[in-house]
Design a protein around this motif. Sequence first.
Motif: not given
Length: 322
Positions: A43-46, A110-114
Amino acid sequence: MRFALDSSHQDFAASIDALLTKSDMPAVIRAWNDGDTAPGKKVWQRLAETGVNGLVIAEEHDGLGADAIDLVVAIEQLGRHAVPGPVVETIAVVPTLLASVAPERLSALAEGSLATVAAPPNTPFALDANSVDLVLLAQGGAVNLGVIGEAKASVDLSRKLFEVTAGDSLGNADFSAAFDMGALATAAQLLGLGQTLLEISTEYAKQRKQFGKVIGQFQAIKHHLAEVAVSLEMARPLLHGAALSVRDGSADASRDISAAKVACGDAAYKAARVGLQVHGAIGYTMEHDLSLWLTKVRALLTAWGTPAMHRARVVESLVSAS
């Protein structure tokens, strides 16, 4: 001041809502509670692909360079769906902090790392430090990479807290701006959570019957739900006003953020309390989806500053201005 979201904000909110509605969020949250973060990270990646993760990151670091209004619009939707993980930390706090000490790390966010951060004394533990890509410790003006320590108990199973000690130094930074962004984003998250609690409770009141009538016909139920609706709608302008203050660089931004955090927290807590009253005992059970929203409200009330701390900050600001 008159403020209303324009069509671009409404479309942005609708797109996030649609994405999360399709994600079977209760199942995602329960998996996160049990330690399986894979569904949540999908979900986070989307979300990252829509630009949510890079909202406050400058375009030169692959972000959108958006303002605080876009931030609260997005995070209210994440709150509505009770998205698990370090929402406020990844999207609002860590990007603000890294912008001054390690901007080369922003592109990964910005690319999806938490990411997460501990910032004593108001935020002593790092949220979900065991399942993110970057852990920071901000204390006394110093910003360090964080070394994960002992896990701590949390009222919300989807919010796993950890002690953090200082690792390699990233430099020194004024944490006040990052803290304010954390409080503002948490207020937006609480408003979204409260809105969903109201919707769940209203829908239940339309279906549950007692004495041969749906309980929503009883004045006591209707009045309580109406009071929640009013509280949420009264809190919303304070949230948007605080976002405007941040966007415009107002000297009163911290005061406005504190006012919004208190109002949104009070409204969400009222929604949680009334939700329990409407549902009765079933609302306490972990099997009912209501519990996923209830526990998050309880945890977020004191996240990024307690209600007492924020009330005191409002009073101090008003007294100093008089």
